[in-house]
Design a protein around this motif. Structure first.
Motif, PDB file in Angstrom:
ATOM      1  N   ASP A   1      43.667  57.142   4.912  1.00  0.00           N
ATOM      2  CA  ASP A   1      42.991  57.235   3.619  1.00  0.00           C
ATOM      3  C   ASP A   1      42.575  55.839   3.182  1.00  0.00           C
ATOM      4  O   ASP A   1      43.409  54.996   2.867  1.00  0.00           O
ATOM      5  CB  ASP A   1      43.934  57.851   2.582  1.00  0.00           C
ATOM      6  CG  ASP A   1      43.249  58.086   1.240  1.00  0.00           C
ATOM      7  OD1 ASP A   1      42.035  57.821   1.146  1.00  0.00           O
ATOM      8  OD2 ASP A   1      43.923  58.534   0.301  1.00  0.00           O
ATOM      9  N   MET A   2      41.271  55.573   3.164  1.00  0.00           N
ATOM     10  CA  MET A   2      40.724  54.281   2.761  1.00  0.00           C
ATOM     11  C   MET A   2      39.980  54.389   1.434  1.00  0.00           C
ATOM     12  O   MET A   2      39.089  53.593   1.147  1.00  0.00           O
ATOM     13  CB  MET A   2      39.775  53.754   3.846  1.00  0.00           C
ATOM     14  CG  MET A   2      40.408  53.558   5.212  1.00  0.00           C
ATOM     15  SD  MET A   2      41.531  52.161   5.245  1.00  0.00           S
ATOM     16  CE  MET A   2      40.374  50.801   5.139  1.00  0.00           C
ATOM     17  N   SER A   3      40.368  55.355   0.629  1.00  0.00           N
ATOM     18  CA  SER A   3      39.665  55.609  -0.625  1.00  0.00           C
ATOM     19  C   SER A   3      39.780  54.421  -1.577  1.00  0.00           C
ATOM     20  O   SER A   3      40.779  53.700  -1.590  1.00  0.00           O
ATOM     21  CB  SER A   3      40.224  56.855  -1.303  1.00  0.00           C
ATOM     22  OG  SER A   3      40.081  57.992  -0.480  1.00  0.00           O
ATOM     23  N   ILE A   4      38.729  54.243  -2.378  1.00  0.00           N
ATOM     24  CA  ILE A   4      38.725  53.198  -3.399  1.00  0.00           C
ATOM     25  C   ILE A   4      39.380  53.756  -4.660  1.00  0.00           C
ATOM     26  O   ILE A   4      38.960  54.784  -5.181  1.00  0.00           O
ATOM     27  CB  ILE A   4      37.288  52.736  -3.724  1.00  0.00           C
ATOM     28  CG1 ILE A   4      36.564  52.288  -2.446  1.00  0.00           C
ATOM     29  CG2 ILE A   4      37.324  51.618  -4.752  1.00  0.00           C
ATOM     30  CD1 ILE A   4      37.175  51.101  -1.763  1.00  0.00           C
ATOM     31  N   ASN A   5      40.434  53.086  -5.118  1.00  0.00           N
ATOM     32  CA  ASN A   5      41.091  53.464  -6.369  1.00  0.00           C
ATOM     33  C   ASN A   5      41.317  52.202  -7.200  1.00  0.00           C
ATOM     34  O   ASN A   5      40.843  51.123  -6.838  1.00  0.00           O
ATOM     35  CB  ASN A   5      42.397  54.213  -6.111  1.00  0.00           C
ATOM     36  CG  ASN A   5      43.309  53.451  -5.149  1.00  0.00           C
ATOM     37  OD1 ASN A   5      43.457  52.225  -5.261  1.00  0.00           O
ATOM     38  ND2 ASN A   5      43.916  54.154  -4.210  1.00  0.00           N
ATOM     39  N   LYS A   6      42.043  52.326  -8.300  1.00  0.00           N
ATOM     40  CA  LYS A   6      42.175  51.169  -9.181  1.00  0.00           C
ATOM     41  C   LYS A   6      43.000  50.053  -8.548  1.00  0.00           C
ATOM     42  O   LYS A   6      42.762  48.880  -8.830  1.00  0.00           O
ATOM     43  CB  LYS A   6      42.761  51.567 -10.531  1.00  0.00           C
ATOM     44  CG  LYS A   6      44.192  52.047 -10.532  1.00  0.00           C
ATOM     45  CD  LYS A   6      44.611  52.378 -11.970  1.00  0.00           C
ATOM     46  CE  LYS A   6      46.031  52.937 -12.026  1.00  0.00           C
ATOM     47  NZ  LYS A   6      46.436  53.286 -13.402  1.00  0.00           N
ATOM     48  N   ALA A   7      43.938  50.382  -7.657  1.00  0.00           N
ATOM     49  CA  ALA A   7      44.692  49.332  -6.962  1.00  0.00           C
ATOM     50  C   ALA A   7      43.772  48.520  -6.066  1.00  0.00           C
ATOM     51  O   ALA A   7      43.856  47.280  -6.016  1.00  0.00           O
ATOM     52  CB  ALA A   7      45.826  49.949  -6.150  1.00  0.00           C
ATOM     53  N   VAL A   8      42.875  49.210  -5.369  1.00  0.00           N
ATOM     54  CA  VAL A   8      41.909  48.517  -4.513  1.00  0.00           C
ATOM     55  C   VAL A   8      40.977  47.657  -5.368  1.00  0.00           C
ATOM     56  O   VAL A   8      40.637  46.521  -5.004  1.00  0.00           O
ATOM     57  CB  VAL A   8      41.102  49.530  -3.681  1.00  0.00           C
ATOM     58  CG1 VAL A   8      40.015  48.826  -2.873  1.00  0.00           C
ATOM     59  CG2 VAL A   8      42.022  50.318  -2.756  1.00  0.00           C
ATOM     60  N   ALA A   9      40.561  48.190  -6.508  1.00  0.00           N
ATOM     61  CA  ALA A   9      39.675  47.433  -7.408  1.00  0.00           C
ATOM     62  C   ALA A   9      40.342  46.148  -7.877  1.00  0.00           C
ATOM     63  O   ALA A   9      39.722  45.077  -7.917  1.00  0.00           O
ATOM     64  CB  ALA A   9      39.273  48.300  -8.598  1.00  0.00           C
ATOM     65  N   TYR A  10      41.614  46.233  -8.219  1.00  0.00           N
ATOM     66  CA  TYR A  10      42.341  45.037  -8.653  1.00  0.00           C
ATOM     67  C   TYR A  10      42.489  44.037  -7.514  1.00  0.00           C
ATOM     68  O   TYR A  10      42.422  42.821  -7.723  1.00  0.00           O
ATOM     69  CB  TYR A  10      43.711  45.419  -9.201  1.00  0.00           C
ATOM     70  CG  TYR A  10      43.715  45.740 -10.681  1.00  0.00           C
ATOM     71  CD1 TYR A  10      43.931  44.751 -11.624  1.00  0.00           C
ATOM     72  CD2 TYR A  10      43.496  47.034 -11.130  1.00  0.00           C
ATOM     73  CE1 TYR A  10      43.934  45.041 -12.983  1.00  0.00           C
ATOM     74  CE2 TYR A  10      43.495  47.343 -12.480  1.00  0.00           C
ATOM     75  CZ  TYR A  10      43.706  46.338 -13.404  1.00  0.00           C
ATOM     76  OH  TYR A  10      43.707  46.624 -14.745  1.00  0.00           O
ATOM     77  N   LEU A  11      42.701  44.521  -6.298  1.00  0.00           N
ATOM     78  CA  LEU A  11      42.812  43.626  -5.153  1.00  0.00           C
ATOM     79  C   LEU A  11      41.487  42.914  -4.874  1.00  0.00           C
ATOM     80  O   LEU A  11      41.466  41.711  -4.584  1.00  0.00           O
ATOM     81  CB  LEU A  11      43.267  44.402  -3.918  1.00  0.00           C
ATOM     82  CG  LEU A  11      44.722  44.873  -3.901  1.00  0.00           C
ATOM     83  CD1 LEU A  11      44.978  45.754  -2.691  1.00  0.00           C
ATOM     84  CD2 LEU A  11      45.674  43.681  -3.896  1.00  0.00           C
TER      85      LEU A  11
END
Length: 293
Positions: A51-61
């Motif tokens: 799962d490589m979905s973009i979520n808020k954790a990815v956005a913060y990273l």
């Protein structure tokens, strides 16, 4: 300190949306701070079972990576003049901490040139990600309407308060440790360095424990950062929720305690955790290069 206190007070007095979004639903569900760590996919990306979905954790990273690069360029790529500026002094201070307090303390001299950029980048990146986790940003899953248009609520969230993020960072250090240990010593010599000087009769007991100890480094490195950031955010969100969900007399105490925890996290925990993670990474890599070090 007065300025930080003012910022903290303003944060919690000016952001009722943070608590309301987390604590209210159409059916008035009970406030649950843990719901902030339910990561809903914004853009679904599935590559097989991954799962490589973009979520808020990815956005913060991603935001943390951009800000880290900007800080590096802004502070480090400066022209040295006859009189150092505040920007230059700050850049030199960060560089000195990374070199003297982290790289030189954990890495052998011959490895500093190779691994200093990695541990310094780790320190800056983790500090930035930790810090922006305490800045209210419109990167939440909750929405509220302004003139009929749905926009994300302002919220605080640290990507390093999710175990998957800290585990990925720790896994990089863990892999680099063993790769560099094998490169510097050879496979067999490096594996033998794990075994302490004990009678061979104890090998069946010692060897499994040493192998387990290598994996425990991975767990301890990731859990230390994750637990500290998770606990801080959980306490802050809990006290924010109490402002709106309990009787009015608790309001000043909730504001005071949430501000105290906020300042404690921003002033102390954010920097200490970034320093410890980078310092332990340097120590692990250095001990693999020179096992007797």
């Amino acid at each position: 300190m007065k300025r930080l206190l003012a910022i903290g007070m303003a944060l919690f007095l000016a952001l009722p949306a943070v608590a309301l979004a987390a604590g209210e639903t159409a059916e008035e569900e009970k406030f649950n701070p843990a719901s902030e760590w339910t990561l809903h996919p914004w853009i679904e990306i599935n590559i097989g079972p991954i799962d490589m979905s973009i979520n808020k954790a990815v956005a913060y990273l991603l935001l943390g990576a951009v800000v880290s690069c900007v800080i590096g360029i802004f502070l480090m790529r400066v022209k040295v003049g006859s009189e150092p500026t505040k920007r230059q002094a700050l850049g030199e201070t960060i560089y000195e901490v990374a070199q003297v307090q982290i790289a030189e303390q954990g890495l052998p001299t011959k490895a500093i040139g190779r691994w200093f950029p990695y541990v310094a980048s780790l320190m800056v990146f983790i500090w930035v990600v930790n810090m922006i986790g305490f800045i209210p940003l419109p990167l939440s899953d909750e929405k509220w309407k302004i003139f009929g248009v749905e926009v994300p609520t302002l919220a605080i969230f640290a990507a390093t308060s999710t175990l998957s993020v800290t585990l990925a960072l720790a896994f990089m250090t863990w892999m680099f440790t063993h790769i560099e240990g094998i490169r510097a010593n050879g496979l067999m010599k490096y594996l033998k360095s794990w075994i302490p000087d004990v009678p061979k009769a104890l090998y069946p007991l010692i060897i499994p424990l040493e192998i387990l100890g290598q994996f425990m480094r991975l767990i301890s490195l990731s859990v230390r950062l994750y637990a500290n950031m998770l606990a801080g955010h959980m306490l802050i969100l809990t006290f924010i929720g109490l402002i709106f969900l309990v009787t009015p007399w608790i309001f000043p105490f909730s504001v005071l305690l949430s501000t105290v925890f906020y300042l404690f996290e921003v002033v102390i925990v954010v920097s200490i955790q970034a320093y410890i993670f980078a310092a332990l990474s340097a120590i692990y890599i250095g001990s693999a290069i020179e096992p007797e070090h």
